[in-house]
Design an enzyme around this catalytic site. Structure first.
Site, mmCIF file in Angstrom:
data_model
loop_
_atom_site.group_PDB
_atom_site.id
_atom_site.type_symbol
_atom_site.label_atom_id
_atom_site.label_comp_id
_atom_site.label_asym_id
_atom_site.label_seq_id
_atom_site.Cartn_x
_atom_site.Cartn_y
_atom_site.Cartn_z
ATOM 1 N N LYS A 14 0.810 -1.302 -0.142
ATOM 2 C CA LYS A 14 -0.070 0.048 -0.060
ATOM 3 C C LYS A 14 0.989 1.256 -0.069
ATOM 4 O O LYS A 14 0.732 2.091 -0.816
ATOM 5 C CB LYS A 14 -0.670 0.066 1.150
ATOM 6 C CG LYS A 14 -1.829 -1.169 1.183
ATOM 7 C CD LYS A 14 -3.063 -0.814 2.354
ATOM 8 C CE LYS A 14 -2.374 -1.040 3.862
ATOM 9 N NZ LYS A 14 -1.762 -2.296 4.109
ATOM 10 N N ARG A 89 -9.411 1.020 9.329
ATOM 11 C CA ARG A 89 -8.917 -0.517 9.648
ATOM 12 C C ARG A 89 -10.103 -1.407 10.546
ATOM 13 O O ARG A 89 -9.942 -2.275 10.731
ATOM 14 C CB ARG A 89 -7.683 -0.697 10.342
ATOM 15 C CG ARG A 89 -6.563 -0.864 9.599
ATOM 16 C CD ARG A 89 -5.260 -0.758 10.433
ATOM 17 N NE ARG A 89 -4.159 -1.549 10.075
ATOM 18 C CZ ARG A 89 -3.192 -0.882 9.548
ATOM 19 N NH1 ARG A 89 -3.112 0.294 9.306
ATOM 20 N NH2 ARG A 89 -2.134 -1.587 9.346
ATOM 21 N N ARG A 128 11.121 -6.378 4.375
ATOM 22 C CA ARG A 128 11.144 -4.888 4.736
ATOM 23 C C ARG A 128 11.844 -4.750 6.192
ATOM 24 O O ARG A 128 12.504 -3.573 6.288
ATOM 25 C CB ARG A 128 9.682 -4.405 4.725
ATOM 26 C CG ARG A 128 9.608 -3.208 5.017
ATOM 27 C CD ARG A 128 8.053 -2.554 4.703
ATOM 28 N NE ARG A 128 6.953 -3.058 5.848
ATOM 29 C CZ ARG A 128 5.779 -2.996 5.618
ATOM 30 N NH1 ARG A 128 5.364 -2.470 4.883
ATOM 31 N NH2 ARG A 128 5.142 -3.464 6.630
ATOM 32 N N ARG A 134 11.483 -1.009 11.881
ATOM 33 C CA ARG A 134 10.342 -1.230 12.379
ATOM 34 C C ARG A 134 10.427 -2.478 13.408
ATOM 35 O O ARG A 134 10.346 -3.498 12.658
ATOM 36 C CB ARG A 134 9.267 -1.159 11.550
ATOM 37 C CG ARG A 134 8.723 0.252 10.843
ATOM 38 C CD ARG A 134 7.604 -0.145 9.907
ATOM 39 N NE ARG A 134 6.243 -0.498 10.292
ATOM 40 C CZ ARG A 134 5.308 -0.580 9.676
ATOM 41 N NH1 ARG A 134 5.460 -0.167 8.450
ATOM 42 N NH2 ARG A 134 4.212 -1.439 10.132
ATOM 43 N N ARG A 146 -0.734 -9.415 13.412
ATOM 44 C CA ARG A 146 -0.957 -8.374 12.528
ATOM 45 C C ARG A 146 -1.963 -8.749 11.406
ATOM 46 O O ARG A 146 -2.716 -8.251 11.017
ATOM 47 C CB ARG A 146 0.181 -7.436 11.863
ATOM 48 C CG ARG A 146 0.831 -6.452 13.065
ATOM 49 C CD ARG A 146 2.184 -5.910 12.435
ATOM 50 N NE ARG A 146 2.219 -5.191 11.265
ATOM 51 C CZ ARG A 146 3.162 -5.035 10.678
ATOM 52 N NH1 ARG A 146 4.327 -5.595 10.748
ATOM 53 N NH2 ARG A 146 2.842 -4.289 9.771
HETATM 54 P P1 AMP Z 1 1.045 0.259 8.968
HETATM 55 O O1 AMP Z 1 2.053 1.131 9.057
HETATM 56 O O2 AMP Z 1 -0.168 0.612 8.264
HETATM 57 O O3 AMP Z 1 1.460 -1.131 8.814
HETATM 58 O O4 AMP Z 1 0.536 0.278 10.596
HETATM 59 C C1 AMP Z 1 1.350 0.045 11.532
HETATM 60 C C2 AMP Z 1 0.666 -0.213 12.879
HETATM 61 O O5 AMP Z 1 -0.036 1.121 13.147
HETATM 62 C C3 AMP Z 1 -0.218 -1.057 13.000
HETATM 63 O O6 AMP Z 1 -0.108 -2.579 13.207
HETATM 64 C C4 AMP Z 1 -1.426 -0.475 14.211
HETATM 65 O O7 AMP Z 1 -0.825 -1.100 15.193
HETATM 66 C C5 AMP Z 1 -1.274 0.972 13.901
HETATM 67 N N1 AMP Z 1 -2.394 1.547 13.088
HETATM 68 C C6 AMP Z 1 -1.962 2.064 11.977
HETATM 69 N N2 AMP Z 1 -3.191 2.432 11.333
HETATM 70 C C7 AMP Z 1 -4.279 2.155 11.951
HETATM 71 C C8 AMP Z 1 -5.758 2.263 12.104
HETATM 72 N N3 AMP Z 1 -6.107 2.914 10.829
HETATM 73 N N4 AMP Z 1 -6.088 1.980 13.435
HETATM 74 C C9 AMP Z 1 -5.470 1.474 14.178
HETATM 75 N N5 AMP Z 1 -4.353 1.052 14.545
HETATM 76 C C10 AMP Z 1 -3.607 1.638 13.245
#
Ligand code: AMP
Length: 190
Positions: A14, A89, A128, A134, A146
């Site tokens: 994404k 989400r 990654r 991360r 996740r």
């Molecule tokens: P991402 O970078 O999108 O993979 O997000 C990393 C982490 O951030 C996720 O595993 C969640 O813990 C948190 N996170 C990101 N976006 C959301 C969201 N829309 N709602 C809740 N937690 C989020």
């Protein structure tokens, strides 16, 4: 306005595709994951709170995430369109987003889901993790969590927008350019 939700499991590409789409269509890219990491980097209260969930592979609570999105949208009133990356989400987030966009006299145009098999997702995230710095990309148990959270809490968002005829899937495997080409084909019909 073209408001696109770029959807798909963690590691489905994404962020990579959003960066390319932003350049081509001049949209605002909002990644809630990036916004949380920015807060963590600045040691803010919000960052500390978000980190306690992210480190476990759990979602940050809806009220916190929706509040942050509300602020981000309020700070960018004059945009041509928005790419939402990693948001909504949960169905509660989708419902809140609909209200926020309605207040801006606009709405979600499309949700496009990048379809990638489970085995490939884990491989991609671990790869990654070697460079992303991360911690949630380096631990197979957190990655599995996740993916489980995505399946249980996030996939209903696809169905939520499907009811309005707005959800579609594209093949998320192949080269970055191929996947970008598939996305553009869909968006150019908008
Ligand atoms: P991402 O970078 O999108 O993979 O997000 C990393 C982490 O951030 C996720 O595993 C969640 O813990 C948190 N996170 C990101 N976006 C959301 C969201 N829309 N709602 C809740 N937690 C989020």
């Amino acid at each position: 306005m073209l408001n696109l939700i770029l959807f798909g499991p963690p590691g489905s590409g994404k962020g990579t595709q959003a960066a390319l789409l932003v350049e081509k269509y001049h949209l605002l890219h909002i990644s809630t994951g990036d916004l949380f990491r920015y807060e963590i980097g600045n040691n803010t209260e919000l960052g500390l709170l978000a980190k306690s969930y992210m480190d476990k592979g759990q979602l940050v609570p809806d009220s916190v995430t929706i509040g942050m999105m509300k602020n981000k949208l309020a700070a960018n009133p004059d945009v041509k369109g928005i790419i939402f990356d990693g948001f909504p989400r949960t169905v509660a987030q989708a419902e809140a987003l609909d209200v926020l966009l309605d207040d801006m006299d606009t709405s979600v145009s499309y949700l496009i889901s990048l379809d990638v098999p489970d085995a490939e997702i884990t491989e991609r995230i671990l790869l990654r993790g070697k460079t992303s710095g991360r911690s949630d990309d380096n631990d197979p148990e957190i990655i599995a969590k996740r993916i489980a959270v995505y399946k249980n809490e996030t996939t209903p968002v696809f169905d939520y927008y499907a009811e309005e005829g707005k959800s579609l899937k594209i093949k998320g495997v192949g080269s970055i350019e191929d996947i970008f080409g598939r996305l553009c084909e869909e968006l150019d019909t908008f």
